[in-house]
Design an enzyme around this catalytic site. Structure first.
Site, PDB file in Angstrom:
ATOM      1  N   TYR A  20      19.647  -3.622 -19.506  1.00 34.60           N
ATOM      2  CA  TYR A  20      18.917  -2.286 -19.007  1.00 34.60           C
ATOM      3  C   TYR A  20      17.386  -2.205 -18.922  1.00 34.60           C
ATOM      4  CZ  TYR A  20      17.474   2.669 -19.035  1.00 34.60           C
ATOM      5  OH  TYR A  20      17.019   3.827 -18.628  1.00 34.60           O
ATOM      6  N   CYS A  31      26.080  19.044  -5.903  1.00 34.50           N
ATOM      7  CA  CYS A  31      25.945  17.478  -5.755  1.00 34.50           C
ATOM      8  C   CYS A  31      26.213  17.287  -4.425  1.00 34.50           C
ATOM      9  CB  CYS A  31      27.271  17.193  -6.715  1.00 34.50           C
ATOM     10  SG  CYS A  31      27.278  15.123  -6.680  1.00 34.50           S
ATOM     11  N   ASP A  89      22.892   2.691 -17.114  1.00 37.84           N
ATOM     12  CA  ASP A  89      22.930   3.585 -18.307  1.00 37.84           C
ATOM     13  C   ASP A  89      23.888   4.513 -18.393  1.00 37.84           C
ATOM     14  OD1 ASP A  89      21.956   5.544 -16.826  1.00 37.84           O
ATOM     15  OD2 ASP A  89      20.297   6.063 -17.879  1.00 37.84           O
ATOM     16  N   GLU A 134      11.060   3.130 -21.813  1.00 35.06           N
ATOM     17  CA  GLU A 134      12.754   2.744 -21.824  1.00 35.06           C
ATOM     18  C   GLU A 134      13.180   2.251 -23.302  1.00 35.06           C
ATOM     19  OE1 GLU A 134      14.430   3.429 -19.416  1.00 35.06           O
ATOM     20  OE2 GLU A 134      13.126   3.542 -17.839  1.00 35.06           O
ATOM     21  N   CYS A 155      33.450  12.459  -3.254  1.00 36.35           N
ATOM     22  CA  CYS A 155      33.615  12.000  -4.869  1.00 36.35           C
ATOM     23  C   CYS A 155      35.220  12.169  -5.220  1.00 36.35           C
ATOM     24  CB  CYS A 155      32.888  12.963  -5.718  1.00 36.35           C
ATOM     25  SG  CYS A 155      33.247  12.583  -7.461  1.00 36.35           S
ATOM     26  N   GLY A 215      14.659   6.833 -35.474  1.00 37.33           N
ATOM     27  CA  GLY A 215      15.588   5.979 -35.817  1.00 37.33           C
ATOM     28  C   GLY A 215      15.586   4.717 -35.104  1.00 37.33           C
ATOM     29  N   TYR A 216      16.735   3.883 -35.478  1.00 41.47           N
ATOM     30  CA  TYR A 216      16.869   2.546 -34.914  1.00 41.47           C
ATOM     31  C   TYR A 216      15.808   1.785 -34.801  1.00 41.47           C
ATOM     32  CZ  TYR A 216      20.955   5.187 -32.725  1.00 41.47           C
ATOM     33  OH  TYR A 216      22.242   5.820 -32.687  1.00 41.47           O
ATOM     34  N   GLN A 263      18.793   5.199 -26.605  1.00 46.50           N
ATOM     35  CA  GLN A 263      19.891   6.211 -27.655  1.00 46.50           C
ATOM     36  C   GLN A 263      18.876   7.336 -28.241  1.00 46.50           C
ATOM     37  OE1 GLN A 263      20.211   2.289 -30.186  1.00 46.50           O
ATOM     38  NE2 GLN A 263      22.600   2.783 -29.833  1.00 46.50           N
ATOM     39  N   THR A 264      18.047   7.933 -27.155  1.00 47.70           N
ATOM     40  CA  THR A 264      17.126   9.037 -27.775  1.00 47.70           C
ATOM     41  C   THR A 264      17.129   9.971 -26.598  1.00 47.70           C
ATOM     42  OG1 THR A 264      15.674   7.738 -29.005  1.00 47.70           O
ATOM     43  CG2 THR A 264      14.956   9.720 -28.273  1.00 47.70           C
TER      44      THR A 264
END
Length: 360
Positions: free
Chosen positions: A123, A205, A141, A40, A211, A84-85, A45-46
């Site tokens: 999260y 779906c 998320d 996680e 929906c 990154g990050y 952000q990946t």
């Protein structure tokens, strides 16, 4: 929204998960909190496609929490290079050591306790609590926000604090308390494989008949967002000077991007500068003085970060005499460059210019 809407959502989602969800990933179904936390953290952000290789790399290098806690910052940064990050990486190592020293090498079992650990937000805490310890904590998320916004037709912006509270509360009301891990995995997988940001596969779906966004004929208009990110433009100038196959590296310090990574001597300016920097008595702390230098090439690269775009210019210089470096600098042989964690824009430059850089 009616209570029956929520019951229908949870029932249909779990049925789809049991009968049709075929999405596979190496960490799915595991109960080990260490590997769940690792996955996680890497995936924040990946993209999953990119994160998979990093997850396997970390598991191979550090199979247990104790292995990670015993690693040096340089080792961990080196494996993280390219993701990154880097605060995620720093927090990963900090928390691993804290768990070994203060928790007997065991993860806390509740959402509230997990939140007290550095780098573990709502999260990740919910993911560990539900997947490892069967706690009814909803994981929220981007995939989950999109699914909920579309199914219930909610126009509440997802990128505001008020909006996030609404969706988190809703997800908590929907979660199957007897199957929290399955519920969380199902809703994330549905968002990733069917309820996609662009061109959702509404025909496949399980929610197509109920929906709200699909009934309105505009699923891609959900979720609603209000913010527009301002991207800061930054101009970095790197002195890549070579003497007997060696070049100068220095570690980035301070509260800025890439802290803890290594780079060439750098000058930042308001715009892209030219060769006048090479003749400046203050640029690069006079590293070129009395070296008999020769400029070989100038190369430009860019790297896009979340709120910044880095415009990097590299001055490739060959020296006739050994440079006098400062205490915060290292003279590194080209064959040893792969031992140092470098920003992505520098890795790209070294590979493109064939400076003998090898993949880690």
């Amino acid at each position: 929204m009616e209570h029956t809407d929520k019951e229908t959502f949870t029932r249909l989602l779990l049925h789809w998960h049991r009968s049709e969800n075929r999405r596979t990933m190496p960490w799915k179904g595991i109960r080990d909190p260490y590997r769940i936390w690792l996955a996680e953290t890497i995936l924040q952000q990946t993209r999953v496609e990119q994160g998979l290789a990093y997850y396997q790399r970390f598991v191979n290098a550090f199979p247990t929490l104790a292995d990670l806690a015993a690693a040096s910052e340089e080792e961990v940064f080196r494996l993280w290079q390219g993701l990154g990050y880097y605060n995620r990486c720093r927090n990963l190592l900090h928390t691993a050591r804290a768990l070994i020293s203060g928790y007997g090498g065991q993860f806390p079992r509740t959402y509230e306790e997990l939140l007290t650990l550095k780098g573990i937000g709502p999260y990740t805490a919910a993911a560990i609590a539900s997947f490892a310890f069967h706690r009814p904590c909803a994981v929220v998320d981007g995939n989950v926000l999109r699914v909920l916004s579309r199914y219930f037709g909610l126009d509440i912006p997802v990128d505001t604090q008020a909006g996030k509270k609404v969706y988190t509360r809703l997800a908590g009301e929907l979660i199957a308390t007897d199957a929290p891990a399955q519920f969380n995995q199902a809703i994330m997988d549905l968002g990733a494989t069917i309820c996609k940001p662009r061109a959702p596969l509404c025909g496949q779906c399980p929610f197509s008949s109920t929906c709200r966004a699909f009934k309105l004929g505009k699923p891609e208009q959900f979720p609603v967002k209000v913010s527009r990110k301002t991207v800061r433009q930054r101009y970095f100038h790197y002195l890549v000077c070579w003497y007997n196959h060696k070049t100068i590296l220095q570690k980035r310090e301070g509260k800025d991007i890439w802290r803890g990574l290594y780079e060439f001597p750098m000058v930042e300016s308001a715009t892209t500068a030219g060769t006048e920097l090479l003749y400046s008595p203050t640029a690069w702390e006079n590293l070129l003085s009395n070296t008999g230098w020769e400029l070989k090439s100038i190369s430009d690269r860019q790297q896009q970060l979340t709120h910044q775009r880095i415009h990097a210019r590299f001055f490739h210089v060959v020296l006739k005499k050994k440079p006098e470096i400062f205490s915060h600098q290292l003279l590194v042989h080209r064959k040893q460059l792969q031992q140092y964690a470098l920003p992505g824009v520098i890795v790209q430059y070294l590979r493109d210019e064939r400076h003998g850089y090898k993949n880690p």
